[in-house]
Design a protein around this motif. Structure first.
Motif, PDB file in Angstrom:
ATOM      1  N   ALA A  66       0.861  -1.177   0.000  1.00 43.19           N
ATOM      2  CA  ALA A  66       0.000   0.000   0.000  1.00 43.19           C
ATOM      3  C   ALA A  66       0.897   1.227   0.000  1.00 43.19           C
ATOM      4  N   ASP A  67       0.376   2.311  -0.556  1.00 43.75           N
ATOM      5  CA  ASP A  67       1.167   3.534  -0.585  1.00 43.75           C
ATOM      6  C   ASP A  67       0.394   4.690   0.014  1.00 43.75           C
ATOM      7  N   ASP A  68       1.131   5.669   0.460  1.00 44.06           N
ATOM      8  CA  ASP A  68       0.546   6.936   0.882  1.00 44.06           C
ATOM      9  C   ASP A  68       1.506   8.035   0.432  1.00 44.06           C
ATOM     10  N   THR A  69       0.946   9.184   0.112  1.00 44.56           N
ATOM     11  CA  THR A  69       1.726  10.294  -0.408  1.00 44.56           C
ATOM     12  C   THR A  69       1.328  11.575   0.286  1.00 44.56           C
ATOM     13  N   GLY A  70       2.299  12.452   0.469  1.00 43.49           N
ATOM     14  CA  GLY A  70       2.009  13.756   1.033  1.00 43.49           C
ATOM     15  C   GLY A  70       2.922  14.820   0.440  1.00 43.49           C
ATOM     16  N   GLY A  81       1.581  17.610   4.579  1.00 41.02           N
ATOM     17  CA  GLY A  81       2.075  16.298   4.981  1.00 41.02           C
ATOM     18  C   GLY A  81       1.046  15.194   4.929  1.00 41.02           C
ATOM     19  N   VAL A  82       0.877  14.507   6.052  1.00 39.83           N
ATOM     20  CA  VAL A  82      -0.038  13.364   6.122  1.00 39.83           C
ATOM     21  C   VAL A  82      -1.491  13.778   5.856  1.00 39.83           C
ATOM     22  N   TYR A  83      -1.782  15.068   5.987  1.00 39.74           N
ATOM     23  CA  TYR A  83      -3.147  15.569   5.763  1.00 39.74           C
ATOM     24  C   TYR A  83      -3.337  16.167   4.373  1.00 39.74           C
ATOM     25  N   SER A  84      -2.434  15.884   3.445  1.00 44.50           N
ATOM     26  CA  SER A  84      -2.460  16.513   2.123  1.00 44.50           C
ATOM     27  C   SER A  84      -3.794  16.377   1.408  1.00 44.50           C
ATOM     28  N   ALA A  85      -4.379  15.193   1.407  1.00 39.25           N
ATOM     29  CA  ALA A  85      -5.631  14.974   0.668  1.00 39.25           C
ATOM     30  C   ALA A  85      -6.810  15.708   1.294  1.00 39.25           C
ATOM     31  N   ARG A  86      -6.773  15.910   2.609  1.00 32.87           N
ATOM     32  CA  ARG A  86      -7.893  16.552   3.304  1.00 32.87           C
ATOM     33  C   ARG A  86      -7.460  17.846   4.003  1.00 32.87           C
ATOM     34  N   ARG A 111       9.390  28.829  -0.395  1.00 33.11           N
ATOM     35  CA  ARG A 111       8.323  27.995  -0.961  1.00 33.11           C
ATOM     36  C   ARG A 111       8.839  26.590  -1.295  1.00 33.11           C
ATOM     37  N   THR A 112       9.957  26.228  -0.650  1.00 24.95           N
ATOM     38  CA  THR A 112      10.554  24.913  -0.848  1.00 24.95           C
ATOM     39  C   THR A 112       9.569  23.829  -0.401  1.00 24.95           C
ATOM     40  N   ALA A 113       9.446  22.796  -1.233  1.00 24.28           N
ATOM     41  CA  ALA A 113       8.508  21.712  -0.923  1.00 24.28           C
ATOM     42  C   ALA A 113       9.039  20.412  -1.503  1.00 24.28           C
ATOM     43  N   ARG A 114       8.443  19.331  -1.054  1.00 23.01           N
ATOM     44  CA  ARG A 114       8.763  18.036  -1.639  1.00 23.01           C
ATOM     45  C   ARG A 114       7.548  17.138  -1.547  1.00 23.01           C
ATOM     46  N   PHE A 115       7.411  16.300  -2.549  1.00 27.33           N
ATOM     47  CA  PHE A 115       6.424  15.238  -2.510  1.00 27.33           C
ATOM     48  C   PHE A 115       7.116  13.993  -1.975  1.00 27.33           C
ATOM     49  N   LYS A 116       6.426  13.272  -1.117  1.00 22.05           N
ATOM     50  CA  LYS A 116       6.969  12.042  -0.545  1.00 22.05           C
ATOM     51  C   LYS A 116       5.935  10.929  -0.666  1.00 22.05           C
TER      52      LYS A 116
END
Length: 190
Positions: A66-70, A81-86, A111-116
Motif C-alpha cells: 500500500a502507498d501513501d503520499t504527502g 504532509g499526512v493531511y495533504s488529501a484533506r 516555498r521549498t517543498a517536496r512530494f513524498k
C-alpha cells in the motif's frame, strides 16, 4: 506470486501492474472482495501506508503493498504532509486544498517543498518500506491541466514545468511515486 495493491483506483492499478515483473499476479481490493475504504489514521505518511497493508494482510490473508503520499512544505513545518488529501476538509477537494496552500504561503518567501511517497510491503511475514521523494517548490498560481492534487502548483527542482504541465511519461521519470515504485519493483525482481 499473488500480491494485493491496496487500492480501489483502477488507473493506479493499471499503471502499477505495468511496472511489475511477469511472475507477480497483482490483485486490487475489489478483486479480493474488500469494498470498504481503509481508514488512514496514522500520524505519518509511513504509518498510513503500513495501516493499509496490515489491514489487507490481517483481514484477507494476502501479501500486500500500500502507498501513501504527502506534500511537505518547508515553511509550513512539513504541512500539509499526512493531511495533504484533506488539507482543506474531509471532502478531499483538490481545488480547496490548493487555495488553502497558496493562501498560507502568500506572505512567505520560502516555498521549498517536496512530494513524498511511502510504500509498505507486507510479504511472507516481513515488512519493508520504500520511499520516493521529489524536491521542488510551490509556485504562486496554478499551471497545467494534467495530473491531480497539488500538481498544478508543484514545480520539480531543475524543471520549468509543473507536474500538471508534464505528460504522464515525463512525470513518471522523476515523480516521488515512480521512485518509490521503482525501488519496490527492484526488490520484488530479486
Amino acid at each position: 506470486m499473488k500480491l494485493v495493491l491496496a487500492t480501489h483506483n483502477k488507473n493506479k492499478f493499471i499503471e502499477i501492474r505495468s511496472l511489475l515483473p511477469e511472475h507477480i499476479e497483482l490483485l486490487s481490493l475489489d478483486d479480493i472482495g474488500c469494498k470498504e475504504d481503509i481508514e488512514e489514521t496514522g500520524d505519518t505518511i509511513d504509518e498510513n501506508a503500513i495501516i493499509k497493508a496490515e489491514y489487507v494482510r490481517n483481514h484477507y490473508g494476502y501479501d500486500c503493498f500500500a502507498d501513501d503520499t504527502g506534500l511537505e512544505v518547508e515553511s509550513l513545518a512539513g504541512a500539509p504532509g499526512v493531511y495533504s488529501a484533506r488539507y482543506a476538509g474531509d471532502e478531499k477537494n483538490d481545488e480547496a486544498n490548493i487555495s488553502k496552500l497558496l493562501n498560507q504561503l502568500e506572505e512567505r518567501n520560502d516555498r521549498t517543498a517536496r512530494f513524498k511517497t511511502v510504500i509498505a510491503l507486507k510479504l511472507n511475514g516481513h515488512e519493508n518500506l520504500f520511499t520516493g521523494i521529489c524536491e521542488g517548490s510551490i509556485i504562486n498560481e496554478k499551471r497545467g491541466n494534467n495530473g491531480f492534487g497539488y500538481d498544478p502548483v508543484f514545480l520539480p527542482k531543475g524543471y520549468d514545468k509543473t507536474f500538471a504541465e508534464m505528460n504522464l511519461e515525463e512525470k513518471s521519470k522523476i515523480s516521488h511515486r515512480a521512485r518509490a515504485f521503482r525501488a519496490l519493483v527492484e526488490y520484488l525482481s530479486q
